[in-house]
Scaffold this active site. Structure first.
Site, PDB file in Angstrom:
ATOM      1  N   GLU A  36     113.133  -4.694   2.108  1.00  0.00           N
ATOM      2  CA  GLU A  36     113.776  -5.972   2.401  1.00  0.00           C
ATOM      3  C   GLU A  36     115.269  -5.928   2.073  1.00  0.00           C
ATOM      4  OE1 GLU A  36     109.644  -6.983   0.630  1.00  0.00           O
ATOM      5  OE2 GLU A  36     111.141  -5.389   0.532  1.00  0.00           O
ATOM      6  N   ARG A  84     107.796  24.009  -0.238  1.00  0.00           N
ATOM      7  CA  ARG A  84     108.842  24.899   0.257  1.00  0.00           C
ATOM      8  C   ARG A  84     108.880  24.955   1.783  1.00  0.00           C
ATOM      9  NH1 ARG A  84     105.811  27.557  -3.113  1.00  0.00           N
ATOM     10  NH2 ARG A  84     104.981  28.983  -1.529  1.00  0.00           N
ATOM     11  N   ARG A 105     101.330  18.202   0.853  1.00  0.00           N
ATOM     12  CA  ARG A 105     101.776  18.232  -0.546  1.00  0.00           C
ATOM     13  C   ARG A 105     102.931  17.258  -0.763  1.00  0.00           C
ATOM     14  NH1 ARG A 105     102.621  24.562  -2.438  1.00  0.00           N
ATOM     15  NH2 ARG A 105     100.430  25.223  -2.414  1.00  0.00           N
ATOM     16  N   TRP A 113      96.307  35.721   3.294  1.00  0.00           N
ATOM     17  CA  TRP A 113      96.209  34.321   3.699  1.00  0.00           C
ATOM     18  C   TRP A 113      95.026  34.199   4.648  1.00  0.00           C
ATOM     19  CZ3 TRP A 113      99.076  31.191   0.917  1.00  0.00           C
ATOM     20  CH2 TRP A 113     100.269  31.664   0.388  1.00  0.00           C
ATOM     21  N   GLY A 157      90.457  26.211  -7.319  1.00  0.00           N
ATOM     22  CA  GLY A 157      89.384  27.114  -6.941  1.00  0.00           C
ATOM     23  C   GLY A 157      88.047  26.408  -6.844  1.00  0.00           C
TER      24      GLY A 157
END
Length: 389
Positions: free
Chosen positions: A59, A221, A198, A184, A316
């Site tokens: 506002e 990152r 994230r 990966w 994990g």
């Protein structure tokens, strides 16, 4: 225009304003993501969205833009996606700023769940002679405005963050090979998308197992961000290495706080970790067989007191399983790669179960392709009941 056309146009206008509020997605924590639009009597339009904590609310941003342009705000109409605040927090009350500007009408998508506001902003506006309209809570725009602020509503109503668990897995549900290798499983597009998720969180949570196995930085990152989420570690025995990569200052988004929750005191390790800048919180389990483990439910309550709205979990299968078994997870963010890995760690160790009905029931929110992978957002059934009255 027919009444139906007018109603549809109003709904589209509100949804557009909620989309504008999303500009605060990675910026406003722990404040809610809000957008405001002011239309003067002569038709001039001025927009604003919430800035970083301590900065102007939506506002005030819109009011300042109008005032800088020399606009006459007397009798102006104001649309805002969340009730204007009525209390002195990091900034003065927004309802007072609107009253002082002389606006004539304020339309609000959703009432603020903050007990310090909770309708008082609307009352103060009405008492000052401002016409106030609140959307029906089941309208599409009201639901969208609450959904955008699911973490804020969770913290205000449940006193705990909205817990989103992120997992990267193969098509057969493997998150790491038997030797621990996990980088990966998904491709670069999915990893960048994960960093965007994230960035919207107030804090990232992981366990000591992940720290010791992968030595992650756990910062943002791969996506632009004006701020870094805080880092939360579940480290019952205070095993966090003093040279771990997580201590490195993030390259973008400024400094972050590091909170370490532990169960077993160790004076020397506590002193060393505090010297590295961590905040240590002693929260041992209260049951007879859990004093050596961190009380995860108490951890979430403590993070709520620390103004964490959305908690992004990257851990994990053991910590994932502990959170799921305790009923503390609200949503699953799963990236699934088009590959089969056979044996290895799964998403979580919630089993073995005796009957199928004991499984965690989920409802799909979205399934989308990200690069070569799938991104699945699935909500634990019933966990969002607080959001839709």
């Amino acid at each position: 225009m027919t009444p139906d056309d007018t109603e549809a146009a109003d709904a589209a206008h509100w949804l557009n304003l909620v989309e504008r509020a999303a500009a605060s997605l990675r910026l406003s924590q722990p404040n809610p993501r809000v957008a405001c639009r002011i239309r003067t009597r002569c038709g001039r339009i001025f927009d604003g969205h919430t800035q970083a904590a301590g900065g102007a609310h939506a506002e005030v941003v819109a009011l300042r833009a109008a005032q800088a342009a020399g606009a006459d705000l007397r009798g102006a109409a104001v649309w805002v996606t969340l009730e204007p605040c009525s209390h002195h927090g990091r900034t003065p009350p927004c309802c007072d700023a609107l009253i002082a500007a002389g606006v004539g009408r304020v339309l609000v998508a959703v009432q603020d769940p903050n007990p310090q506001v909770a309708g008082r902003g609307l009352q103060r506006l009405r008492a000052a002679g401002v016409e106030v309209e609140l959307l029906h809570p089941n309208s599409e725009a009201a639901r969208a405005a609450r959904e955008l602020n699911i973490g804020f509503f969770s913290r205000m109503i449940r006193q705990t963050p909205w817990v989103r668990m992120k997992v990267a897995a193969s098509l057969d549900g493997v998150t790491a090979l038997p030797n621990g290798a996990s980088q990966w499983i998904t491709d670069a597009s999915a990893r960048a998308d994960g960093h965007a998720w994230r960035a919207r969180a107030c804090a990232l949570l992981t366990g000591i197992g992940t720290v010791l196995q992968d030595d992650p930085m756990l910062d943002v990152r791969l996506a632009p961000t004006p701020r870094q989420p805080h880092l939360v570690l579940v480290d019952s025995r205070l095993q966090t290495p003093l040279d771990a990569r997580l201590w490195q200052a993030p390259a973008q988004g400024g400094q972050r706080k590091i909170f370490i929750y532990f169960a077993l005191p160790h004076a020397a390790r506590q002193a060393a970790l505090q010297a590295r800048g961590a905040t240590l919180i002693h929260l041992p389990g209260q049951a007879a067989d859990t004093p050596h483990k961190v009380d995860l439910a108490a951890l979430l309550r403590d993070l709520g007191r620390r103004e964490v709205n959305e908690l992004h979990v990257e851990a994990g299968h053991q910590l994932n399983g502990s959170l799921l078994r305790a009923g503390l997870v609200d949503e699953l963010l799963l990236y699934q790669a088009p590959k089969l890995l056979g044996q290895g760690a799964g998403l979580s160790n919630i089993g073995p179960l005796a009957v199928l009905q004991d499984g965690v029931a989920l409802s799909y929110q979205s399934v989308e392709r990200v690069g070569q992978d799938l991104r699945i957002v699935a909500r634990v059934s019933g966990r969002d009941a607080f959001l839709h009255p």
